[in-house]
Structure formats: C-alpha cells, structure tokens
Design a protein around this motif. Structure first.
Motif, mmCIF file in Angstrom:
data_model
loop_
_atom_site.group_PDB
_atom_site.id
_atom_site.type_symbol
_atom_site.label_atom_id
_atom_site.label_comp_id
_atom_site.label_asym_id
_atom_site.label_seq_id
_atom_site.Cartn_x
_atom_site.Cartn_y
_atom_site.Cartn_z
ATOM 1 N N VAL A 73 0.837 -1.198 0.000
ATOM 2 C CA VAL A 73 0.000 0.000 0.000
ATOM 3 C C VAL A 73 0.872 1.247 0.000
ATOM 4 N N TYR A 74 1.786 1.348 0.970
ATOM 5 C CA TYR A 74 2.672 2.510 1.037
ATOM 6 C C TYR A 74 3.599 2.581 -0.174
ATOM 7 N N VAL A 75 4.201 1.453 -0.524
ATOM 8 C CA VAL A 75 5.135 1.431 -1.647
ATOM 9 C C VAL A 75 4.421 1.743 -2.961
ATOM 10 N N GLY A 76 3.183 1.263 -3.087
ATOM 11 C CA GLY A 76 2.416 1.547 -4.301
ATOM 12 C C GLY A 76 2.134 3.026 -4.469
ATOM 13 N N ILE A 77 1.774 3.692 -3.375
ATOM 14 C CA ILE A 77 1.514 5.135 -3.436
ATOM 15 C C ILE A 77 2.771 5.886 -3.874
ATOM 16 N N CYS A 78 3.902 5.557 -3.263
ATOM 17 C CA CYS A 78 5.161 6.236 -3.597
ATOM 18 C C CYS A 78 5.590 5.964 -5.038
ATOM 19 N N SER A 79 5.449 4.737 -5.475
ATOM 20 C CA SER A 79 5.910 4.367 -6.813
ATOM 21 C C SER A 79 5.041 4.980 -7.907
ATOM 22 N N LEU A 80 3.730 4.939 -7.716
ATOM 23 C CA LEU A 80 2.826 5.498 -8.718
ATOM 24 C C LEU A 80 3.026 7.005 -8.859
ATOM 25 N N MET A 81 3.074 7.705 -7.730
ATOM 26 C CA MET A 81 3.299 9.148 -7.795
ATOM 27 C C MET A 81 4.709 9.474 -8.261
ATOM 28 N N GLY A 82 5.650 8.573 -7.985
ATOM 29 C CA GLY A 82 7.026 8.794 -8.418
ATOM 30 C C GLY A 82 7.173 8.879 -9.920
ATOM 31 N N SER A 83 6.364 8.118 -10.652
ATOM 32 C CA SER A 83 6.452 8.166 -12.109
ATOM 33 C C SER A 83 6.044 9.537 -12.635
ATOM 34 N N LEU A 84 5.040 10.156 -12.021
ATOM 35 C CA LEU A 84 4.648 11.510 -12.413
ATOM 36 C C LEU A 84 5.686 12.535 -11.962
ATOM 37 N N THR A 85 6.309 12.262 -10.809
ATOM 38 C CA THR A 85 7.338 13.175 -10.301
ATOM 39 C C THR A 85 8.515 13.265 -11.260
ATOM 40 N N VAL A 86 8.975 12.113 -11.750
ATOM 41 C CA VAL A 86 10.147 12.095 -12.639
ATOM 42 C C VAL A 86 9.854 12.856 -13.930
#
Length: 260
Positions: free
Chosen positions: A97-110
C-alpha cells in the motif's frame, strides 16, 4: 533513460559503504554490483535517443496528449483509492500500500522533474522559460508529488523492514517510470524489437543485482548481539524483523515474555 539516472545510488552506496563505513562487501555483494554494472551498460548501449526539447511548451504538448492524460488520470484514481480506502485498513499490515503510493506518484514526479530541469537549462542558455505558466504547473506538480512520496515512504520505513522496502520500491518505482516515459516521450517508437528485448534484459539484470545486494547485505556480520557468548568462531545471523506487521507490535510481543 530517465530511470537509469535516478537509480545509480544502489551501486554507489554499496561501494562507498565498503570503503568509507568499512562494511564488508562479500562475494554476493560483489556479484550484485557486477550485475548492476552489466545491466546499466547494456541499457546505455541500446537506449533510444531522447527527443531534443527546445521549449517547455513542447513538453506540455507531450504531457497533454490523450495517452499520457489517461495514464495520469489512472494513476491519480488508483493513488486516491490507496490513500482513502486501503491505507487506513491495510497500511500497517501490507507494505504494498505505502510502496504503491510512492511508486505510482514517483512516475509523475520524474516526468515533471525532467520538465523543470529542461526549463532551468534553457533559461540559463538565454531563453527564459519561467514566463510560461506551464513551467509553474510542473513545479507545483513536483512539490506536491515529492511531499506525498516523502510522507508515505517514511511511513513504510517506520513500519516495515527497510531491507525489504528498498528493493521492492526500487522495482515498482523503476517500472512505472519506464511506462510513463514510454507513453509521454515515445522513446521506443522507432526502435526494433531486438533492441527493446535487449534493454529489458538489462533492466532485469539490474533488478537481480539490486535484490542480491539487499538480500545479502548483512551476510558476514560476526560476533554481534547475542552471538558474543556463543564462542569465538560463532557467527550470529541478523535478526529478522517483521515484513508484513508493524515493528512496534513485534517489540511489544517480545517484551511480554516472562523470563525464566
């Protein structure tokens, strides 16, 4: 490749820890480093050429195309579901759950960070990009996504085993970043199937080396903790910490034991 520029810390941290922190880099650690180098070299040699960006407006056009808008909408919806429904119920017991939130938003961040970096580069070259509202929208997206990632990444590290969070986050973050880059910049549109397959093999090689580094990072620790009284040549294995349960509950359960 965008993700490759952000992922070299795995190899650098392992090598620097060996020389600066005097942490022993054992055989499997060396093998993991070699796998990371081989995979990175493979991807660099076969990576597609990035488009030449001349203005932030050009990136804005790529970001507002239907394909990337659909991808962004799906990411936002999934993240909202994870935050408001799954996180209160399963956040403390399922690290995905936590890792999914970070990873999904991370793609938009990059993607947004790349736009801001190009804007700064063009501004220093003499073409001011901060006069466009597009640049400021990208900056706001970067700030919001970074704050969200930091918040939930800290929760993940406080709740679960860091040695497990790091490789899982690495894999998910890198995977979604590649997908976002493919959709937005269409880097692989002109590549042959052979080159794409070679890059995927290099990507899998990097992931294998990363998992090997994290899985065996405590191997070789001797005479620490409870192993001191076991004998001169005894080797104490690192104590496993809970992966899918709160570390606090583990400490409380161990403190409830009555000494004999």
């Amino acid at each position: 490749m965008v993700f490759l520029k952000t992922r070299t810390y795995v190899l650098c941290s392992a090598v620097l820890a060996h020389f600066i922190l005097q942490e022993k880099l054992h055989m499997f650690g060396i093998l993991g480093c070699i796998l990371c180098v081989v995979g990175s070299t493979t991807i660099v040699l076969h990576a597609p050429h990035e488009q030449k960006i001349e203005s932030v407006k050009q990136i804005w056009q790529l970001a507002t195309e239907p394909g990337f808008l659909v991808y962004s909408a799906v990411i936002v919806i999934v993240v909202a579901i994870l935050i408001f429904y799954y996180e209160p119920r399963y956040g403390k017991t399922h690290m995905i759950v936590y890792v999914g939130i970070c990873s999904l938003m991370g793609s938009l961040t990059v993607m947004s960070v790349k736009a801001v970096a190009i804007a700064i580069k063009l501004t220093f070259s003499g073409t001011n990009q901060f006069i466009y509202f597009n640049t400021w929208i990208f900056i706001l997206v970067v700030a919001f996504c970074c704050l969200l990632q930091i918040n939930y990444l800290n929760k993940a590290l406080d709740t679960f085993n860091t040695a497990v969070i790091s490789p899982v986050y690495y894999v998910m973050f890198t995977t979604f970043t590649i997908i976002a880059s493919m959709i937005m910049f269409k880097d692989w549109a002109s590549q042959s199937g052979l080159k794409i397959a070679t890059e995927l093999c290099g990507f899998v090689t990097i992931l294998s080396g990363t998992f090997l580094l994290h899985k065996t990072k405590d191997m070789g620790n001797t005479n620490s903790g409870s192993g001191r009284g076991s004998g001169r040549g005894s080797v104490s294995m690192p104590r496993e910490t809970p992966v899918f349960t709160n570390s606090g509950s583990a400490r409380s359960s161990s403190s409830d034991k009555i000494p004999s």
